[in-house]
Design a protein around this motif. Structure first.
Motif, PDB file in Angstrom:
ATOM      1  N   ASP A 102      -1.267  11.525  -1.708  1.00 14.85           N
ATOM      2  CA  ASP A 102      -2.663  11.130  -2.149  1.00 14.85           C
ATOM      3  C   ASP A 102      -2.986   9.760  -1.745  1.00 14.85           C
ATOM      4  O   ASP A 102      -3.908   9.291  -1.086  1.00 14.85           O
ATOM      5  N   LYS A 103      -2.002   8.795  -2.187  1.00 13.79           N
ATOM      6  CA  LYS A 103      -1.950   7.418  -2.027  1.00 13.79           C
ATOM      7  C   LYS A 103      -2.055   7.013  -0.420  1.00 13.79           C
ATOM      8  O   LYS A 103      -2.940   6.159  -0.228  1.00 13.79           O
ATOM      9  N   LEU A 104      -0.948   7.467   0.210  1.00 14.77           N
ATOM     10  CA  LEU A 104      -1.012   7.348   1.754  1.00 14.77           C
ATOM     11  C   LEU A 104      -2.396   7.809   2.571  1.00 14.77           C
ATOM     12  O   LEU A 104      -3.017   6.873   3.338  1.00 14.77           O
ATOM     13  N   VAL A 105      -2.972   8.712   1.984  1.00 10.41           N
ATOM     14  CA  VAL A 105      -4.186   9.271   2.513  1.00 10.41           C
ATOM     15  C   VAL A 105      -5.442   8.079   2.295  1.00 10.41           C
ATOM     16  O   VAL A 105      -6.305   7.789   3.030  1.00 10.41           O
ATOM     17  N   ASP A 106      -5.565   8.037   0.931  1.00 10.35           N
ATOM     18  CA  ASP A 106      -6.360   6.815   0.593  1.00 10.35           C
ATOM     19  C   ASP A 106      -6.103   5.392   1.341  1.00 10.35           C
ATOM     20  O   ASP A 106      -7.099   4.810   1.780  1.00 10.35           O
ATOM     21  N   MET A 114      -1.568   0.745   9.833  1.00  8.92           N
ATOM     22  CA  MET A 114      -0.176   1.784   9.889  1.00  8.92           C
ATOM     23  C   MET A 114       0.905   1.414   9.816  1.00  8.92           C
ATOM     24  O   MET A 114       1.409   1.820   8.731  1.00  8.92           O
ATOM     25  N   GLU A 115       1.341   0.208   9.994  1.00  5.38           N
ATOM     26  CA  GLU A 115       2.513  -0.631   9.591  1.00  5.38           C
ATOM     27  C   GLU A 115       2.758  -0.799   8.241  1.00  5.38           C
ATOM     28  O   GLU A 115       3.800  -0.465   7.586  1.00  5.38           O
ATOM     29  N   LYS A 116       1.661  -0.982   7.594  1.00 10.90           N
ATOM     30  CA  LYS A 116       1.735  -1.191   6.095  1.00 10.90           C
ATOM     31  C   LYS A 116       1.766   0.245   5.245  1.00 10.90           C
ATOM     32  O   LYS A 116       2.531   0.402   4.535  1.00 10.90           O
ATOM     33  N   ARG A 119       5.211   1.490   5.596  1.00 12.27           N
ATOM     34  CA  ARG A 119       6.140   0.448   4.954  1.00 12.27           C
ATOM     35  C   ARG A 119       7.355   0.047   5.975  1.00 12.27           C
ATOM     36  O   ARG A 119       8.198   0.117   5.637  1.00 12.27           O
ATOM     37  N   THR A 120       6.596  -0.348   7.299  1.00  8.97           N
ATOM     38  CA  THR A 120       7.724  -0.946   8.281  1.00  8.97           C
ATOM     39  C   THR A 120       7.296  -2.225   8.135  1.00  8.97           C
ATOM     40  O   THR A 120       8.397  -2.926   9.021  1.00  8.97           O
ATOM     41  N   GLU A 121       6.594  -2.910   7.565  1.00  6.48           N
ATOM     42  CA  GLU A 121       6.491  -4.424   7.343  1.00  6.48           C
ATOM     43  C   GLU A 121       7.168  -5.161   6.199  1.00  6.48           C
ATOM     44  O   GLU A 121       7.111  -4.341   5.104  1.00  6.48           O
TER      45      GLU A 121
END
Length: 121
Positions: A102-106, A114-116, A119-121
Motif C-alpha cells: 500500500d505504501k509503495l502504491v501511495d 522510481m529510484e526512491k 529504495r535504490t538511492e
C-alpha cells in the motif's frame, strides 16, 4: 478473537484481485502507468508479469500472495504512515507486507521518483 486479530484475518483473506483494480485506478489518476505499478509490485514480491497476472486471475488471497512472494531484502526500508499506522511498527508480518505494498502504491501515486520508491538511492 480480538478486533485486532479480526482485522489481520480480514486482510489475510482479501483477494489481491479485489484490491488490484484500486491500485491501478489510484496510480493512473495521478498520471502513472500500470507498467510502473507492476514494476513496484515486482520489486517488492519478486513476481514477474506472468506470475502477477496468474495471481490476479486465480483470485488468490493476500495470505497466499505473500506466501508465494520472495520479499525484497530492502523491504524493511519502507517506512512512514499508511492508514494511520507506521508500517515499520506493524507487528503482524502479513499485515506489514500488505501495508508495504500500500505504501509503495501511495508513493507511486504521489509522484515520487522510481529510484526512491525502489529504495535504490
Amino acid at each position: 478473537m480480538t478486533s485486532k486479530s479480526d482485522h489481520h484475518e480480514r486482510m489475510a483473506n482479501m483477494t489481491f484481485a479485489a484490491v488490484y483494480p484500486h491500485y491501478v485506478t489510484k496510480v493512473e489518476k495521478k498520471g502513472r502507468t500500470r507498467e510502473e505499478l507492476h514494476q513496484v509490485i515486482s520489486w517488492l514480491t519478486g513476481f514477474n508479469e506472468q506470475a502477477l497476472e496468474k495471481h490476479i486471475s486465480d483470485k488468490i488471497t493476500f495470505k497466499h500472495f505473500f506466501q508465494k512472494a520472495r520479499l525484497n531484502p530492502n523491504a524493511h526500508l519502507i517506512t512512514g504512515m499508511i492508514c494511520g499506522y507506521r508500517v515499520e511498527e506493524i507487528e503482524n508480518p502479513l499485515t506489514q507486507q500488505i501495508r508495504y505494498l500500500d505504501k509503495l502504491v501511495d508513493e507511486l501515486a504521489k509522484g515520487k521518483k522510481m529510484e526512491k520508491i525502489l529504495r535504490t538511492e
